[in-house]
Motif scaffolding. Structure first.
Motif, PDB file in Angstrom:
ATOM      1  N   MET A  87       0.859  -1.189   0.000  1.00  0.00           N
ATOM      2  CA  MET A  87       0.000   0.000   0.000  1.00  0.00           C
ATOM      3  C   MET A  87       0.893   1.237   0.000  1.00  0.00           C
ATOM      4  O   MET A  87       1.693   1.426   0.916  1.00  0.00           O
ATOM      5  CB  MET A  87      -0.877  -0.013   1.249  1.00  0.00           C
TER       6      MET A  87
ATOM      7  N   GLN B  40       4.876  -2.061   3.648  1.00  0.00           N
ATOM      8  CA  GLN B  40       3.745  -1.580   2.842  1.00  0.00           C
ATOM      9  C   GLN B  40       2.606  -2.607   2.782  1.00  0.00           C
ATOM     10  O   GLN B  40       1.431  -2.247   2.745  1.00  0.00           O
ATOM     11  CB  GLN B  40       4.212  -1.230   1.432  1.00  0.00           C
TER      12      GLN B  40
ATOM     13  N   ARG C  50      -1.293  -2.317   4.366  1.00  0.00           N
ATOM     14  CA  ARG C  50      -2.532  -2.703   3.684  1.00  0.00           C
ATOM     15  C   ARG C  50      -3.391  -3.586   4.592  1.00  0.00           C
ATOM     16  O   ARG C  50      -4.589  -3.400   4.709  1.00  0.00           O
ATOM     17  CB  ARG C  50      -2.181  -3.433   2.384  1.00  0.00           C
TER      18      ARG C  50
END
Lengths: 98, 486
Positions: free
Chosen positions: A54, B376, B380
Motif C-alpha cells: 500500500m 507496505q 494494507r
C-alpha cells in the motif's frame, strides 16, 4: 538482509551525504538490534505476502491538463533569495571542471 | 485577559467590540514573550501588530476574524523565518505562504508566532528541536514530555497563549500531544486539507492537523481550511462541508466500536476507568457501543510498519536540503559534493540522522523485499482490518495513549507488546488516511489525558458530533494548565 556493522552504517550515512561522530555510530549500532526486533514483528503477521503493498491511503491523485494560462511565478530575485552564494543572477558552486 | 477563551467566545467579544484584534494580538505577543516552555522559534511581533491594526470593522460571519494563532515551524510563511526546528534551515525565509497560512490570512486570523517541533517533524517526544526540549505547561517540574512532534503548538494552547495552533500529523504528532496537554487535537481525512507549503516528511502519511480547546473550534477550523488546491495534487475534489453549522449533539443510533486488544494494552488504570465511564456516557446518549477484536500481531507491528515507511519516505523527501538553493552553507568548499556533505553533517541533528540511516537501510536492494515492501503490505493488512470494522460501525473509540504521564528519561521496554500497541495505535489513522480526533476525558494528579475517535474517510462530521456530545457531558472543555493547576 545486509548484516549491520559500523562500516555499513557509515556507508548509509555517506550515501545520504552526511557524517556522524564515532560515538554516534556506536550508539546507533547498539540501538539497531531493538529496531530490527521491532521490524521483525512485521514478518510475524499471517498471510502477509498475499497482500498488495500500500503506497497511499486511497487512490485520489488528481490528474488533468491545466488550461494554458500565465500564472504568477517566483521572480529570479525571490528564487535566489535564500541561496548563500549568488553571482550574475545564478547560484554559484565550486567548479566542476578545472 | 482574554486568550484563555475559545474562538467562539472571542468572536462574540470581537463582534460586540468589547475587545479589538489589536488588543488580542498585543496580549498574545506578551504571553508568547513570557513563555517558559520553549514553545517558540519566532514571535512575529511587528507583522502581527501591523496586520491587527488594519482590522477595524468586525466580520460577523467570519469566526476567525482577528483571532490570534500560531503555526508549527514547518509551514512556509512568506517573509517569516521558517526553520523546521533544524539548524540546516536556521536562516531560511520562505518566499511563499503555505495554502493553509494563506487561507487563515484571507480570513484575517493573526499569526503571532512559529512554534518548536521535533526536528523536521520526525519525532514524538518534543525533545529534538535545535532549540532543545519543549516542556509541558501542566508540569512545572519539567520532568514529563508534552509529546511531539507538534510540541510548541500544543504548549501554546495549553498555556493559554492563543486559542488555535496549526500542527502536522504523520504518525500521531498532533493527537498524541493533545492527550498530554488536555487539548482537542484533530487531523482530517488525507486529502481534505491542502498540504502545499507544509515541509514534507512522509507524504503518504503526512496531514495538516491542528489544536483547539473545544470541538466547536475544531469544526470551525476545518470549514475554512478544507478544499481542493491545484497546488497539491493529493488534495481532494470532494464537496466541502459546513462542519460548524451542522454540529449536532444528537448521536442516537450511532454505532461505536472499541478494540479490546488496544484497551487492554493501556498501562494506567485511571485511563481505563475514565474511558469506561465515557463508554457509559456514550450509551446514555443513545449510541450503540460494542467491543470488537483485532489480531494482536497486526497491532504490535504498527510501530515497525510506521518506522520503515516514514523513515524511507523521509530519506528521499529531505534530499533537497543540500545547502545550495537554501539552508546552511559553510563556505570555502572545493566541490559541490562538499557543499552538501558539510551542510547536512552540520545541519541535521543526531536523532534524524539515525532515522535517515534506518530509512536508507530499509531501501537497500537486498532489504527492500524484507523490510520496505513488507511494511507496505502490513500497512494494507492493518488498514483492511480497520475498514472492515468501519463497515459495521460509524466510529472507533479508544484511549489515545497508554499512560497519563511520560518522563523525558524513560526506561520503557520498547519491545514490550503492550507499550508498542498503546503508544502507537494512533498511526492507524495515518496508514488509512482516516479522520481522527483526540478529546480530553480526564485529569489525574494535575495531568490531563485524552481519548480518540476514528471515523470513516470524509465523515469528519460524525467525528465532530460524537466528540461534541461527549465533551458536553464532561468538564474538560477549554481547559488550560493555569485553570487546572492555578
Amino acid at each position: 538482509m545486509k548484516e549491520i556493522n559500523e562500516t555499513l552504517l557509515k556507508e548509509c550515512a555517506h550515501n545520504l551525504m552526511f557524517d556522524m561522530k564515532e560515538e554516534e555510530y556506536q550508539t546507533l549500532l547498539n540501538e539497531f538490534h531493538i529496531v530490527q526486533e521491532q521490524l521483525s514483528m512485521i514478518g510475524e503477521i499471517d498471510g502477509l505476502d498475499q497482500e498488495e503493498p500500500m503506497t497511499f491511503p486511497f487512490d485520489c491523485a488528481i490528474s488533468y491538463l491545466r488550461e494554458d494560462e500565465e500564472k504568477e511565478n517566483l521572480t529570479r530575485e525571490e528564487a535566489l533569495k535564500n541561496a548563500k552564494d549568488v553571482f550574475a543572477g545564478q547560484i554559484k558552486l565550486p567548479k566542476v571542471v578545472g | 485577559m482574554y486568550l484563555d477563551k475559545t474562538i467562539v467566545e472571542l468572536h462574540n467579544l470581537l463582534v460586540k467590540k468589547e475587545v479589538t484584534p489589536y488588543e488580542l494580538a498585543q496580549e498574545a505577543i506578551e504571553n508568547a514573550k513570557n513563555d517558559s516552555n520553549n514553545a517558540f522559534e519566532t514571535i512575529c511581533e511587528q507583522e502581527a501588530l501591523d496586520f491587527a491594526k488594519t482590522l477595524i470593522e468586525p466580520e460577523k460571519d467570519n469566526l476567525f476574524w482577528g483571532i490570534p494563532y500560531v503555526a508549527k515551524d514547518n509551514y512556509s510563511t512568506k517573509g517569516i523565518l521558517t526553520t523546521g526546528s533544524s539548524d540546516i534551515l536556521k536562516d531560511y525565509v520562505p518566499v511563499f505562504d503555505a495554502t493553509v497560512i494563506k487561507k487563515l490570512k484571507e480570513k484575517k486570523a493573526v499569526l503571532i508566532g512559529k512554534t518548536t517541533l521535533d526536528e523536521l517533524a520526525m519525532g514524538g517526544s518534543g525533545t529534538t528541536s535545535h532549540k532543545g526540549k519543549t516542556y509541558n505547561p501542566y508540569d512545572k517540574t519539567h520532568t514529563y514530555i508534552i509529546g511531539g512532534s507538534s510540541c510548541g503548538s500544543a504548549a501554546s494552547l495549553a498555556s493559554g497563549i492563543v486559542p488555535f495552533a496549526l500542527g502536522s500529523d504523520t504518525g500521531d504528532s498532533v493527537r498524541k500531544p493533545a492527550s498530554y496537554a488536555g487539548l482537542v487535537g484533530f487531523k482530517p481525512t488525507w486529502g481534505r486539507i491542502s498540504r502545499y507549503g507544509l515541509f514534507p516528511f512522509a507524504p503518504s502519511l503526512d496531514h495538516v492537523a491542528y489544536f483547539t480547546r473545544s470541538v466547536e473550534d475544531a469544526a470551525i477550523a476545518l470549514e475554512i481550511l478544507q478544499g481542493h488546491d491545484e497546488l497539491d495534487m493529493t488534495s481532494s475534489l470532494k464537496e466541502q462541508c459546513n462542519y460548524f453549522k451542522d454540529l449536532n449533539k444528537d448521536i442516537k443510533g450511532m454505532k461505536i466500536a472499541y478494540i479490546k486488544e488496544i484497551v487492554e494494552s493501556v498501562k494506567d488504570k485511571v485511563i481505563i476507568e475514565q474511558f469506561e465511564k465515557t463508554l457509559n456516557i456514550l450509551k446514555e446518549l443513545g449510541a450503540e457501543v460494542n467491543q470488537v477484536s483485532m489480531d494482536k500481531k497486526l497491532l504490535t507491528a504498527i510501530f515497525g510498519t510506521y518506522y520503515v515507511i516514514s523513515c524511507a519516505e523521509a530519506t528521499s523527501n529531505n534530499a533537497n536540503l543540500d545547502g545550495i538553493k537554501f539552508g546552511l552553507r559553510e563556505g570555502n568548499e572545493k566541490t559541490y559534493q562538499e557543499v552538501m556533505f558539510k551542510a547536512r553533517t552540520k545541519g541535521f541533528g543526531e536523532f534524524i540522522k539515525r532515522r535517515f540511516i534506518i530509512g536508507s537501510y530499509s531501501l537497500f536492494k537486498e532489504n527492500q523485499e524484507e523490510l520496505f515492501l513488507r511494511a507496505q503490505k502490513a500497512r494494507r493488512k492493518i488498514v483492511n482490518e480497520i475498514n472492515k470494522i468501519l463497515q459495521n460501525y460509524d466510529l472507533i473509540y479508544l484511549p489515545a495513549l497508554g499512560s497519563v504521564r511520560n518522563p523525558f528519561e524513560s526506561n520503557v521496554d520498547k519491545l514490550e507488546p503492550n507499550y508498542l500497541i498503546a503508544e502507537n495505535h494512533l498511526a492507524i489513522a495515518n496508514f488509512a488516511g482516516l479522520p481522527s480526533l483526540t478529546l480530553p476525558i480526564g485529569i489525574d494528579k494535575d495531568f490531563p489525558f485524552g481519548a480518540n475517535f476514528l471515523g470513516r474517510a470524509f465523515e469528519e462530521q460524525k467525528v465532530f458530533n460524537v466528540a461534541y456530545a461527549l465533551e458536553s457531558k464532561l468538564e474538560f472543555k477549554n481547559i488550560t494548565a493555569k485553570k487546572v493547576n492555578g
